[in-house]
Design a protein around this motif. Sequence first.
Motif, PDB file in Angstrom:
ATOM      1  N   LYS A  48      30.156  56.161  37.430  1.00 57.82           N
ATOM      2  CA  LYS A  48      30.022  54.971  36.576  1.00 57.82           C
ATOM      3  C   LYS A  48      31.254  54.794  35.693  1.00 57.82           C
ATOM      4  CE  LYS A  48      26.984  52.751  33.270  1.00 57.82           C
ATOM      5  NZ  LYS A  48      25.772  52.834  32.483  1.00 57.82           N
ATOM      6  N   THR A  49      31.778  55.879  35.152  1.00 62.18           N
ATOM      7  CA  THR A  49      32.969  55.810  34.311  1.00 62.18           C
ATOM      8  C   THR A  49      34.173  55.338  35.112  1.00 62.18           C
ATOM      9  OG1 THR A  49      32.129  57.606  32.929  1.00 62.18           O
ATOM     10  CG2 THR A  49      34.488  57.133  32.782  1.00 62.18           C
ATOM     11  N   VAL A  50      34.326  55.858  36.322  1.00 61.32           N
ATOM     12  CA  VAL A  50      35.440  55.452  37.188  1.00 61.32           C
ATOM     13  C   VAL A  50      35.310  53.969  37.527  1.00 61.32           C
ATOM     14  CG1 VAL A  50      36.495  55.769  39.459  1.00 61.32           C
ATOM     15  CG2 VAL A  50      35.794  57.759  38.120  1.00 61.32           C
ATOM     16  N   LYS A  51      34.111  53.519  37.870  1.00 58.95           N
ATOM     17  CA  LYS A  51      33.891  52.115  38.232  1.00 58.95           C
ATOM     18  C   LYS A  51      34.167  51.201  37.036  1.00 58.95           C
ATOM     19  CE  LYS A  51      32.548  48.948  41.112  1.00 58.95           C
ATOM     20  NZ  LYS A  51      33.387  48.575  42.224  1.00 58.95           N
ATOM     21  N   THR A  52      33.669  51.578  35.855  1.00 61.31           N
ATOM     22  CA  THR A  52      33.892  50.777  34.649  1.00 61.31           C
ATOM     23  C   THR A  52      35.375  50.687  34.327  1.00 61.31           C
ATOM     24  OG1 THR A  52      31.734  51.424  33.778  1.00 61.31           O
ATOM     25  CG2 THR A  52      33.325  50.549  32.194  1.00 61.31           C
ATOM     26  N   THR A  53      36.058  51.799  34.405  1.00 58.34           N
ATOM     27  CA  THR A  53      37.495  51.821  34.139  1.00 58.34           C
ATOM     28  C   THR A  53      38.240  50.942  35.143  1.00 58.34           C
ATOM     29  OG1 THR A  53      37.296  54.054  33.279  1.00 58.34           O
ATOM     30  CG2 THR A  53      39.513  53.327  33.867  1.00 58.34           C
ATOM     31  N   THR A  54      37.852  51.000  36.397  1.00 54.53           N
ATOM     32  CA  THR A  54      38.479  50.182  37.439  1.00 54.53           C
ATOM     33  C   THR A  54      38.273  48.696  37.150  1.00 54.53           C
ATOM     34  OG1 THR A  54      38.151  51.903  39.087  1.00 54.53           O
ATOM     35  CG2 THR A  54      38.521  49.678  39.917  1.00 54.53           C
ATOM     36  N   VAL A  55      37.065  48.304  36.794  1.00 55.17           N
ATOM     37  CA  VAL A  55      36.773  46.897  36.500  1.00 55.17           C
ATOM     38  C   VAL A  55      37.577  46.419  35.298  1.00 55.17           C
ATOM     39  CG1 VAL A  55      34.974  45.298  35.716  1.00 55.17           C
ATOM     40  CG2 VAL A  55      34.493  46.886  37.583  1.00 55.17           C
ATOM     41  N   VAL A  56      37.578  47.192  34.210  1.00 55.62           N
ATOM     42  CA  VAL A  56      38.303  46.801  33.001  1.00 55.62           C
ATOM     43  C   VAL A  56      39.800  46.720  33.275  1.00 55.62           C
ATOM     44  CG1 VAL A  56      38.921  47.534  30.656  1.00 55.62           C
ATOM     45  CG2 VAL A  56      36.544  47.650  31.408  1.00 55.62           C
ATOM     46  N   PHE A  57      40.357  47.718  33.950  1.00 64.89           N
ATOM     47  CA  PHE A  57      41.781  47.715  34.264  1.00 64.89           C
ATOM     48  C   PHE A  57      42.137  46.535  35.163  1.00 64.89           C
ATOM     49  CE2 PHE A  57      45.433  49.052  36.874  1.00 64.89           C
ATOM     50  CZ  PHE A  57      46.366  49.247  35.864  1.00 64.89           C
ATOM     51  N   SER A  58      41.297  46.251  36.154  1.00 57.50           N
ATOM     52  CA  SER A  58      41.560  45.132  37.063  1.00 57.50           C
ATOM     53  C   SER A  58      41.571  43.811  36.311  1.00 57.50           C
ATOM     54  CB  SER A  58      40.508  45.091  38.169  1.00 57.50           C
ATOM     55  OG  SER A  58      40.594  46.233  38.975  1.00 57.50           O
ATOM     56  N   ILE A  59      40.608  43.630  35.414  1.00 53.43           N
ATOM     57  CA  ILE A  59      40.554  42.384  34.644  1.00 53.43           C
ATOM     58  C   ILE A  59      41.798  42.243  33.770  1.00 53.43           C
ATOM     59  CG2 ILE A  59      39.325  41.198  32.783  1.00 53.43           C
ATOM     60  CD1 ILE A  59      36.715  42.234  34.107  1.00 53.43           C
ATOM     61  N   ILE A  60      42.193  43.311  33.107  1.00 53.19           N
ATOM     62  CA  ILE A  60      43.391  43.277  32.258  1.00 53.19           C
ATOM     63  C   ILE A  60      44.625  42.939  33.088  1.00 53.19           C
ATOM     64  CG2 ILE A  60      44.957  44.709  30.872  1.00 53.19           C
ATOM     65  CD1 ILE A  60      42.389  46.100  29.793  1.00 53.19           C
ATOM     66  N   MET A  61      44.735  43.528  34.271  1.00 47.71           N
ATOM     67  CA  MET A  61      45.898  43.281  35.129  1.00 47.71           C
ATOM     68  C   MET A  61      45.915  41.857  35.685  1.00 47.71           C
ATOM     69  SD  MET A  61      48.030  45.704  35.194  1.00 47.71           S
ATOM     70  CE  MET A  61      49.007  45.176  36.588  1.00 47.71           C
ATOM     71  N   LEU A  62      44.735  41.245  35.844  1.00 49.95           N
ATOM     72  CA  LEU A  62      44.664  39.922  36.456  1.00 49.95           C
ATOM     73  C   LEU A  62      44.739  38.775  35.452  1.00 49.95           C
ATOM     74  CD1 LEU A  62      42.017  40.611  39.225  1.00 49.95           C
ATOM     75  CD2 LEU A  62      44.485  40.326  39.499  1.00 49.95           C
ATOM     76  N   ILE A  63      44.619  39.058  34.172  1.00 47.77           N
ATOM     77  CA  ILE A  63      44.680  37.994  33.169  1.00 47.77           C
ATOM     78  C   ILE A  63      45.994  37.206  33.255  1.00 47.77           C
ATOM     79  CG2 ILE A  63      44.848  37.543  30.673  1.00 47.77           C
ATOM     80  CD1 ILE A  63      42.590  39.615  30.326  1.00 47.77           C
ATOM     81  N   PRO A  64      47.159  37.850  33.308  1.00 46.69           N
ATOM     82  CA  PRO A  64      48.400  37.055  33.429  1.00 46.69           C
ATOM     83  C   PRO A  64      48.467  36.241  34.724  1.00 46.69           C
ATOM     84  CG  PRO A  64      48.907  39.306  32.794  1.00 46.69           C
ATOM     85  CD  PRO A  64      47.450  39.271  33.155  1.00 46.69           C
ATOM     86  N   LEU A  65      47.934  36.780  35.808  1.00 46.90           N
ATOM     87  CA  LEU A  65      47.930  36.066  37.087  1.00 46.90           C
ATOM     88  C   LEU A  65      47.185  34.744  36.943  1.00 46.90           C
ATOM     89  CD1 LEU A  65      48.321  35.875  40.210  1.00 46.90           C
ATOM     90  CD2 LEU A  65      46.146  37.090  40.398  1.00 46.90           C
ATOM     91  N   TYR A  66      45.976  34.820  36.420  1.00 47.12           N
ATOM     92  CA  TYR A  66      45.173  33.602  36.325  1.00 47.12           C
ATOM     93  C   TYR A  66      45.627  32.682  35.198  1.00 47.12           C
ATOM     94  CZ  TYR A  66      42.556  35.250  40.187  1.00 47.12           C
ATOM     95  OH  TYR A  66      42.226  35.646  41.450  1.00 47.12           O
ATOM     96  N   TYR A  67      46.277  33.228  34.190  1.00 51.02           N
ATOM     97  CA  TYR A  67      46.902  32.380  33.167  1.00 51.02           C
ATOM     98  C   TYR A  67      47.989  31.534  33.830  1.00 51.02           C
ATOM     99  CZ  TYR A  67      49.921  30.906  29.365  1.00 51.02           C
ATOM    100  OH  TYR A  67      50.692  30.143  28.523  1.00 51.02           O
ATOM    101  N   GLY A  68      48.840  32.163  34.638  1.00 51.54           N
ATOM    102  CA  GLY A  68      49.912  31.447  35.320  1.00 51.54           C
ATOM    103  C   GLY A  68      49.386  30.412  36.294  1.00 51.54           C
ATOM    104  N   ILE A  69      48.366  30.766  37.060  1.00 53.48           N
ATOM    105  CA  ILE A  69      47.804  29.803  38.019  1.00 53.48           C
ATOM    106  C   ILE A  69      47.136  28.646  37.281  1.00 53.48           C
ATOM    107  CG2 ILE A  69      46.116  29.470  39.869  1.00 53.48           C
ATOM    108  CD1 ILE A  69      46.684  32.381  40.686  1.00 53.48           C
ATOM    109  N   TYR A  70      46.460  28.952  36.182  1.00 50.22           N
ATOM    110  CA  TYR A  70      45.849  27.895  35.365  1.00 50.22           C
ATOM    111  C   TYR A  70      46.919  26.930  34.865  1.00 50.22           C
ATOM    112  CZ  TYR A  70      43.625  25.530  31.467  1.00 50.22           C
ATOM    113  OH  TYR A  70      43.168  24.567  30.618  1.00 50.22           O
ATOM    114  N   ARG A  71      47.996  27.467  34.312  1.00 50.35           N
ATOM    115  CA  ARG A  71      49.079  26.624  33.810  1.00 50.35           C
ATOM    116  C   ARG A  71      49.695  25.809  34.944  1.00 50.35           C
ATOM    117  NH1 ARG A  71      50.460  25.504  28.902  1.00 50.35           N
ATOM    118  NH2 ARG A  71      52.602  25.536  29.570  1.00 50.35           N
TER     119      ARG A  71
END
Length: 120
Positions: free
Chosen positions: A91-114
């Motif tokens: 559960k800890t590994v999965k939670t960390t993976t989800v949080v890290f993935s979201i943090i890494m993808l925020i700039p991607l979707y910010y750029g696509i949104y813009r």
Amino acid sequence: MSDILWIAYLGLLGAPAIGFLLKGKYKTVAMKMDFVVSIMTWTGLFGYVTGIPIGSALVWKIVFFVGILWDLIFVMFIDHSDEKIEGLSEKTVKTTTVVFSIIMLIPLYYGIYRYAFHMM
């Protein structure tokens, strides 16, 4: 300066995808679908960073929403990496993976949104 950071981010996203492709790690349908979505989102970010119009704004609006939906579903429900980290629960590994993935993808979707809603 921001252009250099965006280009570095493009490389940070693209290098693992190309590495996975060259090593033949896209074996399941879900992984192949993730690769296709990654190519589309990466292309949109490339268009945003370079200021080059690629396709219509409608296409990038669709890519924006489909990409976010796919990435959330893939990371939270489909990606069942067999990575075990000694001393940490699954559960800890999965939670960390989800949080890290979201943090890494925020700039991607910010750029696509813009790109989809403000540049075209």
